[in-house]
Design an enzyme around this catalytic site. Structure first.
Site, PDB file in Angstrom:
ATOM      1  N   ARG A  35       0.844  -1.205   0.000  1.00 18.48           N
ATOM      2  CA  ARG A  35       0.000   0.000   0.000  1.00 18.48           C
ATOM      3  C   ARG A  35       0.880   1.256   0.000  1.00 18.48           C
ATOM      4  O   ARG A  35       1.373   1.683   1.037  1.00 18.48           O
ATOM      5  CB  ARG A  35      -0.935  -0.013   1.224  1.00 18.48           C
ATOM      6  N   TYR A 152      -1.976 -21.261   8.713  1.00 18.79           N
ATOM      7  CA  TYR A 152      -1.225 -20.137   9.292  1.00 18.79           C
ATOM      8  C   TYR A 152      -0.151 -20.693  10.234  1.00 18.79           C
ATOM      9  O   TYR A 152       1.016 -20.285  10.172  1.00 18.79           O
ATOM     10  CB  TYR A 152      -2.151 -19.165  10.039  1.00 18.79           C
TER      11      TYR A 152
END
Ligand code: NDP
Ligand code: 8X3
Length: 252
Positions: A35, A152
């Site tokens: 981002r 995960y």
């Protein structure tokens, strides 16, 4: 001459806090994330507050070509990297093995495992020249598997194993390799895990005082600043309400 730290995933959470901590200590920063706006805001705030230089690089750690293109071609004044912090990572979903979304599995493996491998290989020639240091951000999920944590947890067990492998294979270059394995820390992590469900994310941190990103940054600062002959291999850290990745005591 100021030291240089490269931090992946510095647009929020641990990476942002580590950037701030090392800037306060006078290090120059290479910070990366996807981002652009958030990353550049982190860099601008740091440059306003501290007399250090920053270099912001926008790329996805899953994209092998982009990782090597950006990191192998660093401007020469940024190549003397002393410390790489492999922090970019995420969890997606918390679902039983038979129901979990397989695209989520692939994203976690591609980011948490393959992204870390690509980044380290791309930066390694510079680290070897500096006799530098690698800090990998693992997790308590890399020490014990918990229900519905399947892939995960597997990705963070892989980070644990890769850290040990790096320490052995890079011994000949006098490179320090450290893993920091935190328990629950209030960042954007749960918002990402629960795909924008703010109420579900907030509930993760209710009823106890979790670790904060600054606690991880303080630990990274400590391990990076021990004497030259000392290597901290492995740190597992939790808040006082948490014993490990399974046992967390919440007040009623
Ligand atoms: P955040 O979601 O706040 O930060 C994650 C960072 O990783 C962001 O800067 C994000 O940037 C970056 N990132 C994610 N995917 C990619 C990608 N494909 N390419 C490049 N950058 C990426 O979470 P945390 O700060 O909490 O998490 C940091 C690390 O700590 C992760 O590896 C996580 O697994 C680990 N961890 C977290 C714990 C917690 O409870 N919070 C506990 C233990 C470990 P962007 O989206 O801009 O690309
Ligand atoms: C993040 C901590 O407990 O959600 O690695 O796995 S946990």
């Amino acid at each position: 001459m100021s030291k240089i730290i490269l931090i992946t995933g510095a647009s929020s959470g641990f990476g942002k806090a580590i950037a701030e901590k090392f800037a306060a200590g006078g290090w120059n920063l290479i910070i990366t994330a996807r981002r652009k706006e958030k990353l550049e805001a982190v860099a601008a705030a740091i440059e306003k507050k501290y007399s250090v230089k920053t270099l912001s690089l926008v790329f996805d750690v899953r994209n092998k070509e982009a990782v090597f293109q950006q990191l192998e071609n660093l401007p020469s004044e940024w190549q003397a990297i002393n410390l790489l912090v492999n922090n970019a990572g995420l969890a997606l979903g918390r679902d039983s093995f038979e129901n979990a979304n397989m695209d989520d599995w692939e994203t976690m493996i591609d980011t948490n495992v393959k992204g870390l491998l690509y980044t380290t290989r791309a930066v390694l020639p510079f680290l070897i020249k500096q006799q530098g240091h690698i800090i990998n951000i693992g997790s308590t999920a890399g020490k014990e598997v918990y229900k519905d944590g399947n892939v995960y947890c597997a990705s963070k067990h892989a980070v644990d194993a890769i850290t040990k492998a790096q320490r052995i294979d890079l011994l000949q270059y006098k490179i320090k390799v450290t893993a920091i394995h935190p328990g629950a820390v209030e960042t954007e992590f749960s918002l990402v895990r629960f795909k924008g469900d703010a109420a579900k994310a907030a509930a993760v941190y209710v009823g106890y005082e979790s670790l904060q990103a600054e606690d991880i940054a303080d630990t990274a600062w400590y391990v990076a600043n021990v004497p030259k002959h000392v290597c901290i291999n492995d740190i597992v850290m939790t808040c006082v309400a948490q014993a490990n990745s399974i046992y967390l005591h919440k007040d009623a």
